[in-house]
Design a protein around this motif. Structure first.
Motif, PDB file in Angstrom:
ATOM      1  N   GLN A 147       0.835  -1.201   0.000  1.00  0.00           N
ATOM      2  CA  GLN A 147       0.000   0.000   0.000  1.00  0.00           C
ATOM      3  C   GLN A 147       0.870   1.252   0.000  1.00  0.00           C
ATOM      4  O   GLN A 147       0.555   2.235  -0.672  1.00  0.00           O
ATOM      5  N   ARG A 148       1.980   1.220   0.693  1.00  0.00           N
ATOM      6  CA  ARG A 148       2.900   2.366   0.717  1.00  0.00           C
ATOM      7  C   ARG A 148       3.555   2.574  -0.647  1.00  0.00           C
ATOM      8  O   ARG A 148       3.755   3.709  -1.080  1.00  0.00           O
ATOM      9  N   VAL A 149       3.876   1.472  -1.331  1.00  0.00           N
ATOM     10  CA  VAL A 149       4.427   1.572  -2.693  1.00  0.00           C
ATOM     11  C   VAL A 149       3.423   2.297  -3.585  1.00  0.00           C
ATOM     12  O   VAL A 149       3.783   3.224  -4.322  1.00  0.00           O
ATOM     13  N   LEU A 150       2.176   1.885  -3.518  1.00  0.00           N
ATOM     14  CA  LEU A 150       1.137   2.511  -4.342  1.00  0.00           C
ATOM     15  C   LEU A 150       1.003   3.995  -4.027  1.00  0.00           C
ATOM     16  O   LEU A 150       0.919   4.826  -4.945  1.00  0.00           O
ATOM     17  N   GLU A 151       1.012   4.325  -2.758  1.00  0.00           N
ATOM     18  CA  GLU A 151       0.902   5.738  -2.368  1.00  0.00           C
ATOM     19  C   GLU A 151       2.099   6.544  -2.861  1.00  0.00           C
ATOM     20  O   GLU A 151       1.937   7.659  -3.364  1.00  0.00           O
ATOM     21  N   ARG A 152       3.312   5.989  -2.736  1.00  0.00           N
ATOM     22  CA  ARG A 152       4.505   6.708  -3.217  1.00  0.00           C
ATOM     23  C   ARG A 152       4.459   6.921  -4.726  1.00  0.00           C
ATOM     24  O   ARG A 152       5.018   7.886  -5.236  1.00  0.00           O
ATOM     25  N   ALA A 153       3.787   6.020  -5.437  1.00  0.00           N
ATOM     26  CA  ALA A 153       3.679   6.139  -6.890  1.00  0.00           C
ATOM     27  C   ALA A 153       2.501   7.014  -7.311  1.00  0.00           C
ATOM     28  O   ALA A 153       2.238   7.159  -8.506  1.00  0.00           O
ATOM     29  N   GLY A 154       1.794   7.601  -6.338  1.00  0.00           N
ATOM     30  CA  GLY A 154       0.716   8.523  -6.668  1.00  0.00           C
ATOM     31  C   GLY A 154      -0.671   7.918  -6.738  1.00  0.00           C
ATOM     32  O   GLY A 154      -1.639   8.611  -7.066  1.00  0.00           O
ATOM     33  N   PHE A 155      -0.801   6.622  -6.457  1.00  0.00           N
ATOM     34  CA  PHE A 155      -2.114   5.985  -6.464  1.00  0.00           C
ATOM     35  C   PHE A 155      -2.910   6.469  -5.246  1.00  0.00           C
ATOM     36  O   PHE A 155      -2.340   6.709  -4.177  1.00  0.00           O
ATOM     37  N   LEU A 156      -4.222   6.584  -5.415  1.00  0.00           N
ATOM     38  CA  LEU A 156      -5.107   7.018  -4.345  1.00  0.00           C
ATOM     39  C   LEU A 156      -6.048   5.887  -3.956  1.00  0.00           C
ATOM     40  O   LEU A 156      -6.541   5.154  -4.828  1.00  0.00           O
ATOM     41  N   ARG A 157      -6.291   5.757  -2.675  1.00  0.00           N
ATOM     42  CA  ARG A 157      -7.206   4.723  -2.174  1.00  0.00           C
ATOM     43  C   ARG A 157      -8.621   5.041  -2.624  1.00  0.00           C
ATOM     44  O   ARG A 157      -9.076   6.187  -2.532  1.00  0.00           O
ATOM     45  N   VAL A 158      -9.317   4.023  -3.128  1.00  0.00           N
ATOM     46  CA  VAL A 158     -10.710   4.144  -3.540  1.00  0.00           C
ATOM     47  C   VAL A 158     -11.501   3.069  -2.793  1.00  0.00           C
ATOM     48  O   VAL A 158     -10.956   2.370  -1.943  1.00  0.00           O
ATOM     49  N   ALA A 159     -12.757   2.926  -3.113  1.00  0.00           N
ATOM     50  CA  ALA A 159     -13.609   1.934  -2.443  1.00  0.00           C
ATOM     51  C   ALA A 159     -12.999   0.535  -2.583  1.00  0.00           C
ATOM     52  O   ALA A 159     -12.468   0.174  -3.644  1.00  0.00           O
ATOM     53  N   ASP A 160     -13.084  -0.229  -1.490  1.00  0.00           N
ATOM     54  CA  ASP A 160     -12.550  -1.589  -1.503  1.00  0.00           C
ATOM     55  C   ASP A 160     -13.216  -2.426  -2.585  1.00  0.00           C
ATOM     56  O   ASP A 160     -14.370  -2.188  -2.960  1.00  0.00           O
ATOM     57  N   HIS A 161     -12.485  -3.414  -3.065  1.00  0.00           N
ATOM     58  CA  HIS A 161     -13.010  -4.400  -4.007  1.00  0.00           C
ATOM     59  C   HIS A 161     -13.144  -5.700  -3.231  1.00  0.00           C
ATOM     60  O   HIS A 161     -12.156  -6.422  -3.066  1.00  0.00           O
TER      61      HIS A 161
END
Length: 174
Positions: A147-161
């Motif tokens: 999750q930290r990798v995704l955040e560092r790459a600019g991804f934003l948390r959205v509704a869970d799948h």
């Protein structure tokens, strides 16, 4: 960092700073799915479980006649020496403007920013492809490092799948 793209031996190759992403063709993926190196030198001797699983998806897509080049698995290699340290790629070609991305690092390569570098490179490339508006990635709720990798790459948390945490990265507005 500058992303350089090329083709070598019929493969898409993406180079960005200290990482090189080298597309793995279906024949390579058949070997990777079995835990074989597929002519790569792996930091831990063999590919990781996530890479083997993703390679299986590419083999299945090829067998079903739906494999599309560049929308499968890429080996993550250190640019300095070509050592394979993980895998990154797509769960298939984009659907309705969304391409799902996943990645896996060999145990010995974790914690040094390699996944973030690889994700940034692949995201930059993917978001310039026709028909791609959004990249999607999901993780297990307890996989905080991913999750930290995704955040560092600019991804934003959205509704869970379902039971998975979901993150998205949108391309430039058109």
């Amino acid at each position: 960092m500058t992303l350089r793209t090329s083709h070598h031996d019929g493969r898409q190759v993406l180079e960005s700073g200290r990482v090189t992403l080298r597309e793995q063709l279906p024949a390579d993926c058949a070997q990777l799915a079995e835990g074989k190196p597929a002519e790569l030198v792996w930091i831990d001797g063999i590919p990781g479980e996530g890479t083997m699983s993703a390679a299986s998806m590419t083999v299945q897509a090829d067998a079903a006649g739906v494999f599309q080049p560049a929308w499968g698995v890429f080996a993550i290699q250190r640019s300095e020496d070509g050592m394979a340290i993980g895998g990154i790629g797509f769960h298939g070609p984009p659907t309705d403007g969304v391409a799902e991305i996943g990645y896996d690092l060999s145990v010995s390569a974790r914690g040094a920013g390699w996944a973030t570098d690889a994700l940034l490179a692949l995201a930059e490339w993917a978001l310039t492809r026709p028909g791609v508006r959004v990249l999607l990635a999901t993780t297990e709720p307890d996989n905080i490092p991913s999750q930290r990798v995704l955040e560092r790459a600019g991804f934003l948390r959205v509704a869970d799948h379902g039971n998975l945490r979901a993150f998205e990265l949108a391309g430039p507005a058109t």
